[in-house]
Design an enzyme around this catalytic site. Structure first.
Site, short mmCIF file in Angstrom:
data_model
loop_
_atom_site.label_atom_id
_atom_site.label_comp_id
_atom_site.label_asym_id
_atom_site.label_seq_id
_atom_site.Cartn_x
_atom_site.Cartn_y
_atom_site.Cartn_z
N SER A 114 26.74 -13.85 78.93
CA SER A 114 25.54 -14.67 78.97
C SER A 114 25.73 -15.82 79.97
CB SER A 114 25.20 -15.16 77.56
OG SER A 114 23.88 -15.63 77.48
N ASP A 149 16.89 -6.65 76.74
CA ASP A 149 17.47 -7.95 76.42
C ASP A 149 16.34 -8.98 76.34
OD1 ASP A 149 18.74 -10.44 76.44
OD2 ASP A 149 20.27 -9.83 77.90
N HIS A 192 20.71 -8.51 73.60
CA HIS A 192 21.49 -9.54 74.30
C HIS A 192 22.88 -9.62 73.68
CE1 HIS A 192 22.06 -13.07 76.82
NE2 HIS A 192 22.62 -13.67 75.78
#
Length: 346
Positions: A143, A269, A297
């Site tokens: 991320s 996502d 995600h």
């Protein structure tokens, strides 16, 4: 695809019982029982007088070392970090999870936090770890940490070849589009989750450094755009949120990377809509794009209920090992001969 980024094991397929990007994001983080590997902590004094806490799993001498950069408000206790460190321990490899400033459970000392474009911080940490790696040296980011790692890889170009291979998982490659997505609909649940920990940290920082930013504006922030406008952008040298999100986005430097790198983003996502994922022609020859249809995600769960979270570390570690093995006999030529800023994809 050139040999430097040889194909890892078969691609991801979501379990039938876990539909949709939101469930595929939330269930692995909250309900799937991440392993709890034993970690050893070191505190490093930073060049600016601050500190960074780094958690390690120690493998056999001469084994590969993976450094894993966590996501927004993550830590070595995040489900993906625990899964990666457990997978490394099972292989006899070494691993390190550096905590971004303020994420190790103790407030940092300096009048700053961390951000998506913090290539300088990545550089300092990676170089310190490279000096102690006895075997192959890999870097991965998840991320926010994935975006920051990609920024470092692209900005450093050949200087980043101190790592043998790299991977970014669920990186918000276009921060403006990701920020817009997180400010709409059900995604506001994730925004509230982030602000629930970010705001108290910022209030504590104001107690350390009165007047560092506008307290009333901080308390009024209801999305990441407003938060970054008050805190992240001004503290880290950006004019405002728009300037930060534009200049820190990894999408601008994907054509400059010279290290074999996997960019793994699920098309469902919630943090970055699929239409904003970079196309193959926008990245360097050493960059492998994998956009599975599902996964959420940083999810990528598998198996029957209640599910497992071991696919992601197995897939990433197989790519890293395969990319480094294919690269070594050819003295890194496929990457080094690519023109700087190349927009080709092998």
């Amino acid at each position: 695809m050139n040999d430097a980024a040889s194909a890892p094991p078969p691609g991801y397929r979501a379990p039938f019982w876990l539909p949709g990007g939101h469930l595929q994001t939330i269930a692995p983080a909250l309900w799937m029982g991440a392993p709890a590997p034993r970690l050893r902590r070191e505190r490093w004094e930073a060049p600016d007088g601050d500190f960074v806490d780094v958690d390690f799993t120690d493998g056999a001498p001469g084994s590969p070392l993976l450094v894993l950069f966590h996501g927004l408000e993550g830590s070595s206790n995040s489900h993906y970090a625990r899964a990666f460190m457990a997978a490394l321990a099972a292989r006899g490899w070494s691993g390190a999870v550096p905590h971004f400033r303020g994420c190790s459970g103790e407030a940092n000392r300096a009048p700053r936090f961390y951000h998506s474009g913090d290539a300088a911080e990545i550089d300092w940490i990676v170089r310190r770890l490279r000096a102690r790696a006895g075997g192959r040296f890999y870097a991965a980011g998840v991320s926010l940490g994935g975006n920051a790692l990609l920024r470092w890889l692209g900005e450093s170009r050949h200087g980043a070849e101190i790592v043998d291979a790299a991977c970014a998982v669920s990186a918000p490659l276009d921060l403006a589009q990701g920020g817009a997505a997180l400010g709409a609909g059900f995604n506001r649940v994730y925004t509230r989750m982030f602000l629930r920990t970010l705001v108290p940290k910022c209030l504590a920082k104001l107690a350390q450094f009165p007047g560092l930013f506008d307290r009333a504006a901080l308390l009024a922030a209801r999305d990441l755009y407003a938060f970054d406008n008050v805190v992240t952008a001004p503290l880290h040298g950006y004019r405002d949120t728009d300037d930060y999100w534009h200049r820190a986005s990894a999408r601008h430097v994907l054509g400059d990377i010279t290290v074999p790198t996997l960019v793994l983003n699920a098309r469902n996502d919630p943090f970055l809509p699929a239409r904003h994922l970079p196309p193959p022609h926008a990245v360097a020859p050493c960059v492998r794009l994998e956009y599975p249809a599902r996964g959420g995600h940083v999810g990528f769960a598998g198996g029957p209920p209640p599910g497992r979270i071991d696919w992601l570390p197995r897939h990433v570690l197989a790519f890293l090992d395969g990319a480094a093995a294919s690269r070594a006999p050819r003295a890194r030529a496929p990457c080094e001969t690519a023109p700087q800023g190349s927009a080709r994809h092998g």
